[in-house]
Design a protein around this motif. Structure first.
Motif, PDB file in Angstrom:
ATOM      1  N   GLY A  74     -24.291  46.043 -26.742  1.00  0.00           N
ATOM      2  CA  GLY A  74     -24.607  45.090 -25.676  1.00  0.00           C
ATOM      3  C   GLY A  74     -23.682  45.199 -24.480  1.00  0.00           C
ATOM      4  N   LEU A  75     -22.453  45.644 -24.722  1.00  0.00           N
ATOM      5  CA  LEU A  75     -21.451  45.740 -23.660  1.00  0.00           C
ATOM      6  C   LEU A  75     -21.362  47.134 -23.049  1.00  0.00           C
ATOM      7  CD1 LEU A  75     -18.696  43.707 -25.489  1.00  0.00           C
ATOM      8  CD2 LEU A  75     -19.843  43.014 -23.368  1.00  0.00           C
ATOM      9  N   GLY A  76     -21.899  48.124 -23.744  1.00  0.00           N
ATOM     10  CA  GLY A  76     -21.788  49.500 -23.260  1.00  0.00           C
ATOM     11  C   GLY A  76     -20.381  50.058 -23.415  1.00  0.00           C
ATOM     12  N   CYS A  77     -19.685  49.636 -24.473  1.00  0.00           N
ATOM     13  CA  CYS A  77     -18.338  50.132 -24.720  1.00  0.00           C
ATOM     14  C   CYS A  77     -18.290  50.796 -26.092  1.00  0.00           C
ATOM     15  CB  CYS A  77     -17.312  49.003 -24.621  1.00  0.00           C
ATOM     16  SG  CYS A  77     -17.385  47.778 -25.961  1.00  0.00           S
ATOM     17  N   GLN A  78     -17.147  51.343 -26.432  1.00  0.00           N
ATOM     18  CA  GLN A  78     -16.958  51.930 -27.753  1.00  0.00           C
ATOM     19  C   GLN A  78     -16.813  50.822 -28.795  1.00  0.00           C
ATOM     20  OE1 GLN A  78     -13.887  55.069 -28.033  1.00  0.00           O
ATOM     21  NE2 GLN A  78     -13.628  54.778 -25.830  1.00  0.00           N
ATOM     22  N   VAL A  79     -17.267  51.088 -30.009  1.00  0.00           N
ATOM     23  CA  VAL A  79     -17.115  50.127 -31.096  1.00  0.00           C
ATOM     24  C   VAL A  79     -15.630  49.822 -31.317  1.00  0.00           C
ATOM     25  CG1 VAL A  79     -17.515  49.711 -33.562  1.00  0.00           C
ATOM     26  CG2 VAL A  79     -19.277  50.818 -32.190  1.00  0.00           C
TER      27      VAL A  79
ATOM     28  N   LEU B 187      -5.699  48.683 -31.678  1.00  0.00           N
ATOM     29  CA  LEU B 187      -6.240  48.090 -30.447  1.00  0.00           C
ATOM     30  C   LEU B 187      -5.375  48.402 -29.225  1.00  0.00           C
ATOM     31  CD1 LEU B 187      -7.415  44.582 -31.705  1.00  0.00           C
ATOM     32  CD2 LEU B 187      -8.871  46.464 -30.903  1.00  0.00           C
ATOM     33  N   LEU B 188      -4.101  48.697 -29.447  1.00  0.00           N
ATOM     34  CA  LEU B 188      -3.177  48.893 -28.330  1.00  0.00           C
ATOM     35  C   LEU B 188      -3.467  50.142 -27.507  1.00  0.00           C
ATOM     36  CD1 LEU B 188       0.217  47.812 -29.933  1.00  0.00           C
ATOM     37  CD2 LEU B 188      -1.524  46.418 -28.824  1.00  0.00           C
ATOM     38  N   GLN B 189      -4.268  51.042 -28.024  1.00  0.00           N
ATOM     39  CA  GLN B 189      -4.558  52.278 -27.299  1.00  0.00           C
ATOM     40  C   GLN B 189      -5.620  52.117 -26.212  1.00  0.00           C
ATOM     41  OE1 GLN B 189      -6.642  55.315 -29.806  1.00  0.00           O
ATOM     42  NE2 GLN B 189      -6.637  53.678 -31.331  1.00  0.00           N
ATOM     43  N   TYR B 190      -6.252  50.955 -26.151  1.00  0.00           N
ATOM     44  CA  TYR B 190      -7.328  50.745 -25.174  1.00  0.00           C
ATOM     45  C   TYR B 190      -6.851  49.881 -24.013  1.00  0.00           C
ATOM     46  CZ  TYR B 190      -9.843  52.620 -29.057  1.00  0.00           C
ATOM     47  OH  TYR B 190     -10.233  53.442 -30.078  1.00  0.00           O
ATOM     48  N   PRO B 191      -7.304  50.205 -22.792  1.00  0.00           N
ATOM     49  CA  PRO B 191      -6.888  49.392 -21.647  1.00  0.00           C
ATOM     50  C   PRO B 191      -7.419  47.958 -21.736  1.00  0.00           C
ATOM     51  CG  PRO B 191      -8.319  51.223 -20.919  1.00  0.00           C
ATOM     52  CD  PRO B 191      -8.120  51.352 -22.401  1.00  0.00           C
ATOM     53  N   HIS B 192      -8.627  47.814 -22.283  1.00  0.00           N
ATOM     54  CA  HIS B 192      -9.250  46.503 -22.458  1.00  0.00           C
ATOM     55  C   HIS B 192      -9.986  46.476 -23.785  1.00  0.00           C
ATOM     56  CE1 HIS B 192      -8.864  46.620 -18.032  1.00  0.00           C
ATOM     57  NE2 HIS B 192      -8.597  45.339 -18.199  1.00  0.00           N
ATOM     58  N   VAL B 193     -10.086  45.287 -24.356  1.00  0.00           N
ATOM     59  CA  VAL B 193     -10.892  45.077 -25.553  1.00  0.00           C
ATOM     60  C   VAL B 193     -11.755  43.843 -25.327  1.00  0.00           C
ATOM     61  CG1 VAL B 193      -9.231  46.195 -27.095  1.00  0.00           C
ATOM     62  CG2 VAL B 193      -9.051  43.729 -26.692  1.00  0.00           C
ATOM     63  N   TRP B 194     -12.732  43.673 -26.187  1.00  0.00           N
ATOM     64  CA  TRP B 194     -13.645  42.531 -26.104  1.00  0.00           C
ATOM     65  C   TRP B 194     -13.533  41.720 -27.383  1.00  0.00           C
ATOM     66  CZ3 TRP B 194     -16.708  41.408 -21.908  1.00  0.00           C
ATOM     67  CH2 TRP B 194     -16.799  42.397 -20.927  1.00  0.00           C
TER      68      TRP B 194
END
Length: 163
Positions: free
Chosen positions: A43-48, A124-131
């Motif tokens: 739904g967000l168009g991001c990686q799982v 999670l720390l490897q991503y610039p943003h998370v949801w």
């Protein structure tokens, strides 16, 4: 995803909490459910992996809620978590709703009814943003891993089950 859909009550509560914390991202509603990491990512168009899923356990010694905020692609290793916080048991939907204040599928990492023992997945720390879920199966909000750490006060740990 839409910012125009009226937010359900629990998502409104999260939106108000985020605003009071000075968070600059709004709660967005997914047109389809975000109950699973894969559904939310689609739904967000991001990686799982960028989905910060909240997994809740029950600590056996004191019946406290234990929440692990994990990367959407990781399975949580209960043994690793138990080594950090104490022996764990299953948290059913009623326990989660009573202790945390949200229904399973929309469990937010902030705004809990009771003090929650928390851990953040180091992956999670490897991503610039998370949801993260915003209190409802269709509601999510965007944040950085640093913001997640600040908002929750939770330590970062290796909690993923590794093959």
């Amino acid at each position: 995803m839409s910012k125009d859909i009226a937010l359900p009550e629990t998502a409104q509560r999260v939106a108000q909490l985020l605003h009071s914390l000075g968070h600059d991202q709004t709660v967005v509603m997914l047109p389809e459910t975000g109950k699973t990491s894969a559904e939310a990512a689609a739904g967000l168009g991001c990686q799982v992996a960028e989905i910060a899923k909240s997994i809740v356990f029950r600590r056996l010694i004191d019946d406290a809620a234990v929440m692990v905020v994990a990367s959407g692609i990781n399975r949580v290793d209960e043994n690793k978590v138990a080594a950090l916080v104490g022996a764990l048991g299953k948290a059913d939907a009623r326990f989660v709703k009573e202790k945390i204040g949200y229904a399973i599928g929309g469990v937010c990492p902030i705004g809990h009814l009771e003090k929650t023992v928390m851990l953040i997945d180091e992956d999670l720390l490897q991503y610039p943003h998370v949801w993260a879920a915003a209190g409802h199966p269709h509601a999510v909000f965007k944040l950085t891993p640093a913001q997640l750490k600040t908002m929750t006060g939770a330590p970062v740990a290796d909690v993923a089950l590794r093959a």
